[in-house]
Write a protein that holds these residues in place. Structure first.
Motif, mmCIF file in Angstrom:
data_model
loop_
_atom_site.group_PDB
_atom_site.id
_atom_site.type_symbol
_atom_site.label_atom_id
_atom_site.label_comp_id
_atom_site.label_asym_id
_atom_site.label_seq_id
_atom_site.Cartn_x
_atom_site.Cartn_y
_atom_site.Cartn_z
ATOM 1 N N THR A 84 0.900 -1.244 0.055
ATOM 2 C CA THR A 84 -0.029 0.143 0.066
ATOM 3 C C THR A 84 0.791 1.317 0.052
ATOM 4 N N LYS A 85 0.485 2.245 -0.746
ATOM 5 C CA LYS A 85 1.263 3.360 -0.821
ATOM 6 C C LYS A 85 1.385 4.099 0.426
ATOM 7 N N ALA A 86 2.580 4.630 1.032
ATOM 8 C CA ALA A 86 2.594 5.196 2.483
ATOM 9 C C ALA A 86 2.869 6.591 2.003
ATOM 10 N N SER A 87 3.604 7.093 1.023
ATOM 11 C CA SER A 87 3.898 8.413 0.645
ATOM 12 C C SER A 87 4.552 8.508 -0.589
ATOM 13 N N SER A 88 4.732 9.594 -1.189
ATOM 14 C CA SER A 88 5.625 9.621 -2.468
ATOM 15 C C SER A 88 6.222 10.985 -2.357
ATOM 16 N N ARG A 89 7.245 11.160 -3.128
ATOM 17 C CA ARG A 89 7.883 12.558 -3.412
ATOM 18 C C ARG A 89 8.639 12.681 -4.956
ATOM 19 N N THR A 90 9.085 13.603 -5.257
ATOM 20 C CA THR A 90 9.748 13.923 -6.535
ATOM 21 C C THR A 90 11.194 14.074 -6.257
ATOM 22 N N ALA A 91 11.974 13.328 -7.169
ATOM 23 C CA ALA A 91 13.412 13.327 -6.901
ATOM 24 C C ALA A 91 13.855 13.856 -8.345
ATOM 25 N N ALA A 92 15.215 14.194 -8.341
ATOM 26 C CA ALA A 92 15.774 14.513 -9.363
ATOM 27 C C ALA A 92 16.333 13.332 -10.194
ATOM 28 N N CYS A 93 16.642 13.753 -11.656
ATOM 29 C CA CYS A 93 17.358 12.629 -12.549
ATOM 30 C C CYS A 93 18.488 13.334 -13.066
ATOM 31 N N CYS A 94 19.469 12.876 -13.200
ATOM 32 C CA CYS A 94 20.703 13.276 -13.569
ATOM 33 C C CYS A 94 21.658 12.467 -14.712
ATOM 34 N N ASP A 95 22.558 13.159 -15.315
ATOM 35 C CA ASP A 95 23.527 12.189 -16.196
ATOM 36 C C ASP A 95 24.270 11.454 -15.590
ATOM 37 N N LYS A 96 24.375 10.246 -16.203
ATOM 38 C CA LYS A 96 25.050 9.086 -15.399
ATOM 39 C C LYS A 96 26.467 9.291 -14.915
ATOM 40 N N TRP A 97 26.997 10.483 -15.501
ATOM 41 C CA TRP A 97 28.359 10.624 -15.066
ATOM 42 C C TRP A 97 28.422 11.512 -14.039
ATOM 43 N N ALA A 98 27.100 12.352 -13.368
ATOM 44 C CA ALA A 98 27.156 13.119 -12.444
ATOM 45 C C ALA A 98 27.808 12.702 -11.050
ATOM 46 N N ILE A 99 28.582 13.259 -10.494
ATOM 47 C CA ILE A 99 29.048 12.732 -8.973
ATOM 48 C C ILE A 99 27.880 12.758 -7.964
ATOM 49 N N THR A 100 27.254 13.672 -7.969
ATOM 50 C CA THR A 100 25.865 13.866 -7.266
ATOM 51 C C THR A 100 24.917 14.175 -7.976
#
Length: 270
Positions: A84-100
């Motif tokens: 069952t869904k407990a919560s949701s959030r939006t997260a960043a997507c980055c290039d695969k070579w990004a350190i962070t």
């Protein structure tokens, strides 16, 4: 002869008796003999607040990334069967070579949904305000000790029963009768509080991925008290619940007297 075979009375600590050894809504179970005294708390199996969801072993399910940084409305993935869904959030997507990967260098966005087992606990033990985040992250277990719950105010060396709502936050179980809750919504140092307006405990989302590829497939990470890490299909590690495990070591848990025998009860599953 009749007195010899009569059932011995249980020995309660000072200020405790059968009526208050467990929180309202729990059942006090006595199993006392001539040479031992066992008193335990049995969790309820029904009659929960309509807001309560089953909180147990969790899953983090990550949806697909949007095509650009300006598209901030990613589609939300569904929880697997039995969750069952407990919560949701939006997260960043980055290039695969990004350190962070953070908002500054994002090239898209994805929805991350925290799911909880539909056969989890509708009432569970909290040892402080931080316990809601632990439960949200699938960490911790119930140890409903009789004569050890917070029946009095201004204490932090005891436990309180809570339930989780669909937003991943926690509210005091049976507050109308017990009147007891933690006096802070998060962090350490909270003490038991009697009455007042209901205080919701914060159940934060798990830690974000250490790195996320913009082309990565959806991530499905299983986490519980015995497993805190998984690996995304793109090969980048996803770490969840580390802070919760560290907090487990800092819990103040009383060992109890010889006469205060606890029941590790999982009867509040549905």
């Amino acid at each position: 002869m009749g007195g010899w075979f009569s059932k011995p009375k249980c020995n309660y600590g000072r200020g405790w008796n059968k009526n208050n050894a467990c929180p309202p809504g729990f059942t006090t179970v006595e199993n006392c003999g001539r040479w031992s005294s066992s008193i335990s708390c049995r969790a309820p199996t029904s009659g929960f607040d309509s807001r309560a969801i089953a909180a147990g072993t969790g899953r983090v399910v990550s949806g697909s990334c949007t095509g650009s940084k300006t598209d901030t409305s990613p589609s939300e993935p569904s929880c697997p069967s039995g969750f069952t869904k407990a919560s949701s959030r939006t997260a960043a997507c980055c290039d695969k070579w990004a350190i962070t990967c953070n908002d500054a260098n994002a090239n898209g966005w994805k929805s991350v949904v925290t799911c909880t087992s539909s056969r989890g606990d509708k009432v569970f033990q909290t040892d402080g305000a931080y316990s809601c985040e632990d439960k949200h992250n699938g960490v911790g277990s119930n140890d409903f000790r009789a004569q050890r719950w917070c029946k009095d105010a201004n204490s932090n060396n005891c436990w309180l029963p809570y339930s989780m709502d669909a937003d991943g936050n926690c509210f005091p179980y049976n507050f109308a009768q017990s009147k007891m809750q933690w006096d802070s919504p998060s962090g350490y140092g909270a003490k038991s509080k009697r009455g007042g307006a209901e205080i919701l405990l914060q159940g934060k989302s798990p830690s974000t991925m250490t790195a996320t590829s913009g082309a990565a497939a959806p991530v499905d990470v299983v986490y519980n008290s015995g497993s805190i890490a998984g690996v995304a299909s793109s090969g980048f590690a996803c770490v969840v619940g580390i802070g919760a495990l560290l907090r487990k070591k800092q819990k103040k848990r009383s060992a109890g007297n010889a006469g205060d025998v606890e029941l590790k009860d999982g009867a509040n599953t549905v």
